[in-house]
Design an enzyme around this catalytic site. Structure first.
Site, PDB file in Angstrom:
ATOM      1  CG  ASP A  12       2.809 -16.545   0.422  1.00  0.00           C
ATOM      2  OD1 ASP A  12       1.705 -16.348   0.367  1.00  0.00           O
ATOM      3  OD2 ASP A  12       3.451 -17.503   0.807  1.00  0.00           O
ATOM      4  CB  ILE A  13       0.577 -14.888   4.804  1.00  0.00           C
ATOM      5  CG1 ILE A  13       0.493 -13.509   4.288  1.00  0.00           C
ATOM      6  CG2 ILE A  13       0.110 -14.975   6.033  1.00  0.00           C
ATOM      7  CD1 ILE A  13      -1.047 -12.737   4.709  1.00  0.00           C
ATOM      8  CG  ASP A  14      -1.352 -19.001   4.884  1.00  0.00           C
ATOM      9  OD1 ASP A  14      -1.750 -19.474   5.866  1.00  0.00           O
ATOM     10  OD2 ASP A  14      -1.875 -17.914   4.173  1.00  0.00           O
ATOM     11  CG  ASP A 187       4.673 -21.346   0.735  1.00  0.00           C
ATOM     12  OD1 ASP A 187       4.228 -20.380   0.352  1.00  0.00           O
ATOM     13  OD2 ASP A 187       4.220 -22.233   0.890  1.00  0.00           O
TER      14      ASP A 187
END
Ligand SMILES: [Mg+2]
Length: 246
Positions: A12-14, A187
């Site tokens: 995942d990124i954010d 997250d």
């Protein structure tokens, strides 16, 4: 976590690679991170993909077209240079109705992605209940077509039946992912489907940040710790080391 050369890395990124920002466009890419990911992708035979709630367009603005990617929570993806983006499943009338309601909710942002609609309320947390009611009403107009994803300060209306987990399973059926051990880091509650998918395939799941409950087997306190771990992984895999620690 032995035998790391055989991993397929999904991230995942954010909130996982990048620190969260008040708006999606406000994130900061740490210096050295693109080079680190590039090195890891090569060290893993190309088996590295970003798996985000962002659209592919938005991912590419952050990390221009470098790696495989899954956008909009599993509803669109780029694999080996080929992009798949389905048609949006909602009508202009539904979007207009949501936009009209949103205007009565100060601080709430409607993001129209390629295949999903996201209502962000990070800048107006007091609107959370109203945003949820609005999103639920939109999904209720046709539950067979629409699904609802709840993330951190965002409610998202996506095509039914898609998730990050289903996208990871799809990637794991084809080269260069097939036969590798999947590792997924995320997250948010929307990442739990990814944790379930990799756990079911004998892989490793990593939760980043505070969460009272997660199906992930490992956890890091914040994106900085995640990046530090990736830096060490790159070294262990013999990847390039001519970049800054992000
Ligand atoms: Mg995230």
């Amino acid at each position: 976590m032995a035998d790391r050369t055989n991993w397929a890395l999904f991230m995942d990124i954010d909130g996982t690679l990048l620190d969260l920002a008040p708006t999606p466009d406000g994130v900061i890419i740490p210096k050295g991170l693109p080079q680190l990911l590039d090195s890891l992708a090569r060290a893993l035979g190309g088996a590295l993909a970003l798996v985000s709630g962002r659209s592919l367009d938005s991912i590419d603005r952050l990390f221009p077209g470098l790696w495989d990617a899954v956008g909009c929570h599993g509803t669109e993806w780029r694999l080996g240079g080929q992009t798949f983006t389905p048609q949006p499943s909602w009508s202009d009338g539904l979007v207009a109705g949501i936009e009209a309601a949103r205007r009565r909710l100060p601080g709430v942002v409607l993001e129209r992605k390629s295949v999903s609609l996201a209502l962000h309320f990070r800048a107006a947390p007091e609107q959370g209940a109203a945003v949820r009611a609005l999103a639920e009403a939109a999904v209720a107009t046709d539950p067979r077509r629409f699904g609802l994803l709840e993330g951190k300060s965002v409610m998202e209306i996506i095509p039914a039946g898609n998730s990050k987990g289903s996208a990871i399973e799809r990637f794991m059926r084809v080269p260069p992912y097939a036969g590798r051990r999947p590792v997924f880091a995320g997250d948010d509650v929307t990442d739990e489907s990814g944790f379930t998918a990799v756990n079911g395939m004998g892989g490793h799941s990593i939760h980043v940040g505070d969460s009272p409950v997660s199906k992930a087997h490992f956890c890091f306190p914040d994106p900085l710790a995640m990046r530090h771990w990736l830096y060490g992984l790159n070294n262990a895999l013999g990847g390039d080391q001519d970049h800054e620690h992000p």
